[in-house]
Design a protein around this motif. Structure first.
Motif: not given
Length: 343
Positions: A20-23, A32-34, A42-48
């Motif tokens: 996260n720090r590097i990117l 956008v998420g971790m 899988r839930a984050m892919i659908k949401e974000l």
């Protein structure tokens, strides 16, 4: 141009923080998420709806390869694998690239200088992945296609040189198993970390009729063998003509790479009409100048078509320079290469 939206998937909280720090320090990337494991991811892919996922290979509940296979089958998208530099990690990474991951990177480790170098590579890889074209049809490879039959008249004494980068592992797993056991020698430069090329060659060897090896210095170049350039430390050249040997030599980066496709192609250009060159998917322009030298010397040359590329960078550079005689879809590339080698 908006930043590339990245989702980090890794079971280690400390590694998620490092990534996260590097990117996040790159203005062209937005984290956008971790996620700590695939079910949460899988839930984050659908949401974000991220543009790119960085995916750990070894995780609880569902390993990275199983999750990657589901992603590429159900919702194809660019995935960058984060691997440890171990034999097991290398084998898993090669399998991930075969399944359709866009690229792989080693997890950042070591002293501050080494981590800074890893950080630069990580950011560049994620940015490039954001431009990749990933298709469902490329995501879940079926049984390996049968090798093409050797023509009645056999093959001329030729040498085949192939260059590839991002997306090239998947492409080579489609192309090389189509070559017959007695095909002319094939020299391959595929941009990938040094620790992965041995596993890559070994995995290909299990799936091909031709023998596939990681190249070593001074090895004679013979029919029925594919030589994969070792990653990282040396360039690979052909020395001594059609019946010559592999030469691995130290040298500066060429076109941003070591080994460089340009270096390989320039060495093979000395064969004139006894050489055949192909450039596959990849970012940048490595190989374009070397292929131009090949074509000007009388070699047959070709590049992968835009529609079949994960990233239409290297093939585009070669075609626009006039180095490639024609563009060919990946599915037709084996026939085209072998056709140029027939008696």
């Amino acid at each position: 141009m908006r930043p590339v939206r990245a989702l980090i998937v890794d079971d280690s909280a400390s590694m998620r923080a490092v990534l996260n720090r590097i990117l996040s320090a790159d203005p062209d990337i937005e984290v956008v998420g971790m996620a700590p494991e695939p079910h949460a991811a899988r839930a984050m892919i659908k949401e974000l709806n991220p543009d790119v996922i960085t995916l750990d290979i070894e995780m609880p509940k569902m390993d990275g390869l199983s999750f990657l296979e589901k992603i590429m089958r159900l919702r194809p998208m660019p995935v960058v694998m984060c691997s440890t530099l171990t034999a097991r990690g290398a084998e898993a990474t090669v399998e991930a690239l075969r399944l359709g991951a866009v690229d792989c990177i080693a997890k950042p480790t070591g002293n501050p200088l080494e981590i800074a170098q890893d950080a630069s590579m990580l950011c560049r890889t994620v940015r490039n992945a954001g431009r990749a074209s990933v298709r469902r049809s490329l995501a879940a490879p079926g049984p390996t296609a049968a090798a093409i039959r050797t023509p009645a008249g056999g093959f001329r004494d030729t040498v085949i040189a192939i260059g590839a980068s991002t997306g090239g592992v998947e492409a080579l797993f489609e192309l090389l198993p189509r070559l017959p056991a007695d095909c002319p020698p094939v020299l391959v430069v595929q941009h990938m970390p040094a620790s992965f090329t041995g596993s890559f060659a070994a995995r290909l060897d299990r799936e091909c009729q031709v023998r596939v090896v990681e190249a070593t210095d001074a090895t004679p170049v013979v029919r029925g063998t594919v030589y994969i350039a070792p990653g990282g430390a040396t360039h690979m050249e052909l020395a001594g003509g059609r019946f010559g040997r592999i030469r691995l030599r130290a040298g500066d980066l060429v076109a941003g790479h070591r080994p460089s496709v340009d270096v390989l192609f320039r060495s093979v250009a000395e064969l004139g009409s006894a050489a055949v060159g192909a450039i596959l998917t990849g970012m940048g322009s490595d190989g374009a100048q070397g292929m131009l030298a090949m074509r000007q010397a009388g070699a047959r040359t070709m590049s992968q078509s835009r529609e079949s590329c994960v990233i239409y960078g290297m093939p585009r550079a070669a075609f626009e320079l006039g180095a490639a005689e024609r563009e060919i879809s990946l599915s037709n590339m084996p026939e085209a290469i072998l056709g140029a080698c027939r008696n």
